[in-house]
Design a protein around this motif. Structure first.
Motif: not given
Length: 190
Positions: A74-81, A88-99, A139-142
């Protein structure tokens, strides 16, 4: 003291039974108010922050089907921010994903998620790193509307997957309706 010209009325004199009845009524109101509390969501009037991005829930990557081929794993979310990348006033999420391969260094995908008002599930709106590029993200960041990451990759197809030999820095920002990648001059081999 000046005396009133109106004679005293009978109901202005209290008796002990009236005091007991009043005390009982007050005790009942106090006891009932401790049991019946207002709904916390309605206890206060919404302030100016109710219309801000902080009041809106960021998309949850656990609810997304990522465009990554993992075969039997399955896909595994390693990091998110999360943050407002397109202002636009609404948050987005950035996800680092791997198998979820269990061992080795499977490549990462980096995806931007958004969720429309009233939608049940968030969706992927941009792919910043495609797993086919064979990159690992560290070193992932938002911050300040920009996504930054250190990318570990390979100088050629002959380099084993265990041992990335290229290190690069990347930064993505939303400009003119798309994510623009810039690469600081720190790119170097490892």
């Amino acid at each position: 003291m000046q005396q009133s010209a109106v004679p005293e009325l009978a109901h202005t004199h209290t008796s002990p039974i009236q005091w007991v009845a009043t005390a009982t009524a007050i005790a009942g109101v106090v006891a009932l108010s401790s049991v019946l509390q207002p709904d916390p969501a309605r206890a206060a009037q919404p302030g100016p922050e109710a219309n801000s991005a902080a009041a809106v829930t960021a998309p949850d990557p656990a609810l997304v089907d990522f465009p990554i081929e993992c075969g039997p794993t399955k896909a595994l979310v390693q990091k998110k921010a999360s943050g407002d990348l397109d202002r636009d006033g609404r948050p987005e999420t950035v996800a680092v994903v791997r198998c979820d391969a269990g061992s080795g260094t499977p490549p990462n995908g980096v995806y931007v998620l958004t969720q429309a008002v009233g939608a049940k599930k968030p969706r992927v709106v941009a792919t910043l790193i495609d797993p086919k590029d064979r990159l690992s993200v560290t070193d992932f960041a938002l911050r300040d509307g920009a996504v930054t990451a250190t990318l570990l990759g390979y100088s050629s197809a002959d380099v084993p997957s265990c041992c990335p030999d290229v290190k690069d820095r990347a930064k993505w920002q939303w400009k003119d309706g798309t994510f623009i990648r810039s690469t600081p001059s720190e790119a170097r081999s490892v």
